[in-house]
Design an enzyme around this catalytic site. Structure first.
Site, mmCIF file in Angstrom:
data_model
loop_
_atom_site.group_PDB
_atom_site.id
_atom_site.type_symbol
_atom_site.label_atom_id
_atom_site.label_comp_id
_atom_site.label_asym_id
_atom_site.label_seq_id
_atom_site.Cartn_x
_atom_site.Cartn_y
_atom_site.Cartn_z
ATOM 1 N N SER A 36 0.833 -1.206 0.000
ATOM 2 C CA SER A 36 0.000 0.000 0.000
ATOM 3 C C SER A 36 0.869 1.258 0.000
ATOM 4 O O SER A 36 0.506 2.278 0.582
ATOM 5 C CB SER A 36 -0.930 -0.002 1.221
ATOM 6 O OG SER A 36 -1.912 -0.993 1.112
ATOM 7 N N HIS A 148 2.402 5.748 3.116
ATOM 8 C CA HIS A 148 1.517 4.589 3.178
ATOM 9 C C HIS A 148 0.120 5.045 2.788
ATOM 10 O O HIS A 148 -0.335 6.111 3.197
ATOM 11 C CB HIS A 148 1.508 3.989 4.578
ATOM 12 C CG HIS A 148 0.929 2.617 4.645
ATOM 13 N ND1 HIS A 148 -0.429 2.383 4.622
ATOM 14 C CD2 HIS A 148 1.514 1.387 4.708
ATOM 15 C CE1 HIS A 148 -0.649 1.077 4.687
ATOM 16 N NE2 HIS A 148 0.509 0.450 4.747
ATOM 17 N N HIS A 149 -0.576 4.237 2.012
ATOM 18 C CA HIS A 149 -1.881 4.635 1.488
ATOM 19 C C HIS A 149 -2.912 4.863 2.590
ATOM 20 O O HIS A 149 -3.892 5.583 2.403
ATOM 21 C CB HIS A 149 -2.394 3.569 0.517
ATOM 22 C CG HIS A 149 -3.175 4.133 -0.628
ATOM 23 N ND1 HIS A 149 -4.015 5.226 -0.500
ATOM 24 C CD2 HIS A 149 -3.257 3.757 -1.940
ATOM 25 C CE1 HIS A 149 -4.567 5.496 -1.664
ATOM 26 N NE2 HIS A 149 -4.127 4.627 -2.553
ATOM 27 N N SER A 150 -2.722 4.262 3.758
ATOM 28 C CA SER A 150 -3.668 4.482 4.852
ATOM 29 C C SER A 150 -3.574 5.911 5.385
ATOM 30 O O SER A 150 -4.492 6.386 6.054
ATOM 31 C CB SER A 150 -3.433 3.480 5.981
ATOM 32 O OG SER A 150 -2.133 3.621 6.519
ATOM 33 N N ASN A 326 -8.444 9.335 2.965
ATOM 34 C CA ASN A 326 -8.765 8.613 1.731
ATOM 35 C C ASN A 326 -10.254 8.729 1.462
ATOM 36 O O ASN A 326 -11.077 8.318 2.288
ATOM 37 C CB ASN A 326 -8.383 7.135 1.873
ATOM 38 C CG ASN A 326 -6.893 6.908 1.804
ATOM 39 O OD1 ASN A 326 -6.329 6.696 0.732
ATOM 40 N ND2 ASN A 326 -6.224 6.964 2.952
#
Length: 470
Positions: A36, A148-150, A326
């Site tokens: 991610s 990190h995509h989170s 997000n």
């Protein structure tokens, strides 16, 4: 920074918990197959002043507390993780400096970037790393920002970088400082677990009441809820079904363990002109260029193809949403790769995208994510892998800044985005920066072994679209 921008910046990443999508990306990560990690690569006209560069990051991490927070997981999968301060935060761990060996070509820089991107994060620290890369040919430098995509989606990452960029080369004195924020954070995993369980218990009566009230409205005929449910069910069937495209034999071997970064660029005005000619959007023209390149790649390898399975992130952000986080949904469809006329291809894409955007069940993953987050993470990994593998191409488009910007005295000339490979063969991202469309490609090296031939085809596809006007 204006007062309005200051207020927006101060709200970047203020949520105390991950949302369900962020929690799913965090818990289902299985590096590198289900990584991610998202990256942006900035090219500078010269090396930034290192002291100013560090000071800008010090200021920005004070302004945005998320940059100094780590993830705290509950002991059991009863709810999303929390963001808590990293008491051992060290700026020099997150902001680094290196020098490229040899001639410092773009190819060397991309090799460095893809290697860094594949290295997993230390999950006990804040989930970002920035590396200033010097020694590029012509006295230039670059900055690789890894997130990190989170933490955020691509648009949130652009918002974050805008905080440390300036409109001038000169130092900005007397920048506003962040005010300390009083916020209660869970002390440990047990504290978080008991808090989340208590919250879930308090929600149960309200959820049951709403369910009973909704059923009563349907039975008494005072609502069109039944009709809406039927329409939503039909939409759900369409959005969950795999795209009606025959899998490409050239892109079948997708393992996601070998990332290959490549870049393309064109004038923003040229891509806009092509889109206008076909009465489409900039995004339609961009996707049409990608499809044109992929069609050429298939033709050179003796494969005829009419449709290609594709996923396109659709932003769910509203104008008044806070920065960061997000807020996106994935739209799957069969892309018209077999249409040779670029203008017709753009027009067909326009119709497909407009239809997808009004699907009631577009954001299906947000409904499923809470269930996947409350079962063993292995189940989430399997589901995440199935969702990612349903497409062979992913393409996103993000607006950047329309004017020159600087970091610590160095002008930002290009910004290339690179997303992870969640089962697709090619992950493409576009950022428009100061009149230039910067396209970053993350390519699965297991699926596409002849990278030179592939990039020759992709550049031809971009030129085909940008050349339709004049």
């Amino acid at each position: 920074m204006t007062e309005q921008m200051w207020d927006l910046a101060a709200s970047w990443g203020t949520e105390e918990r991950m949302n369900e999508i962020e929690a799913l990306m965090w818990r289902s990560e299985n590096h590198p197959r289900l990584s991610s990690t998202i990256c942006s690569l900035m090219l500078f006209d010269t090396s930034p002043d290192w002291d100013r560069f560090l000071a800008a990051h010090e200021w920005a991490t004070e302004l945005v507390p998320r940059c100094r927070q780590r993830v705290l997981d509950p002991l059991l999968p009863v709810g999303p993780p929390a963001w808590v301060p990293d008491e051992a935060f060290q700026l020099d761990y997150h902001v680094r400096r290196t020098r490229l060996p040899g001639e410092g070509t773009m190819a060397h820089l991309l090799e460095f970037a893809q290697t860094q991107a594949l290295a997993p994060f230390d999950r006990t620290r804040p989930l970002w790393e920035g590396t200033l890369v010097e020694g590029l040919e012509g006295g230039r430098a670059a900055y690789l920002l890894k997130l990190h995509h989170s933490l955020t989606d691509g648009l949130g990452g652009i918002q974050l970088m805008s905080l440390v960029q300036s409109r001038t080369r000169e130092h900005t004195a007397d920048k506003p400082r962040a005010e300390p924020r009083a916020s209660a954070h869970p002390a440990n995993q047990l504290d978080l677990t008991t808090t989340v369980i208590a919250e879930n218990v308090r929600r149960l009566p309200g959820l049951a009441g709403r369910a009973v009230a909704g059923g009563a409205r349907v039975l008494t005929g005072r609502s069109n809820a039944l009709g809406e449910a039927v329409r939503y069910g039909s939409s759900l069937r369409r959005t969950l079904s795999p795209p009606p495209a025959t899998p490409s034999p050239l892109l079948a071997d997708r393992r996601g363990t070998a990332w290959r970064f490549q870049v393309m660029e064109c004038e923003l005005a040229d891509l806009k002109a092509a889109a206008k000619l076909a009465r489409g959007s900039l995004n339609d023209a961009y996707v049409a260029a990608l499809l044109g390149g992929l069609r050429r790649y298939h033709q050179r390898n003796g494969v005829d193809i009419e449709d290609l399975s594709m996923v396109m992130p659709v932003s769910m952000r509203k104008s008044d949403d806070p920065m960061g986080g997000n807020k996106f949904a994935g739209a799957y469809f069969a892309a018209p790769i077999g249409i040779e006329d670029p203008v017709e291809r753009i027009a067909v894409l326009r119709g497909i995208v407009l239809t997808l955007r009004v699907e009631p069940a577009l954001d299906t993953l947000s409904l499923v994510a809470p269930l996947l987050n409350r079962v063993p993470s292995k189940v989430g990994q399997i589901a995440f892998n199935l969702v990612g593998s349903a497409a062979e191409l992913s393409a996103s488009n993000m607006p950047g800044v329309p004017h020159p910007v600087y970091m610590a005295g160095a002008r930002v000339e290009r910004v290339f985005p690179f997303g992870p490979l969640p089962g697709v063969a090619v992950m493409a991202g576009l950022i428009s920066h100061d009149g230039t469309c910067c396209i970053g490609l993350n390519i699965d090296g297991d699926a596409i072994t002849d990278l030179d031939q592939f990039m020759e085809c992709m550049n031809e596809g971009l030129l085909e679209v940008t050349s339709v006007v004049g």
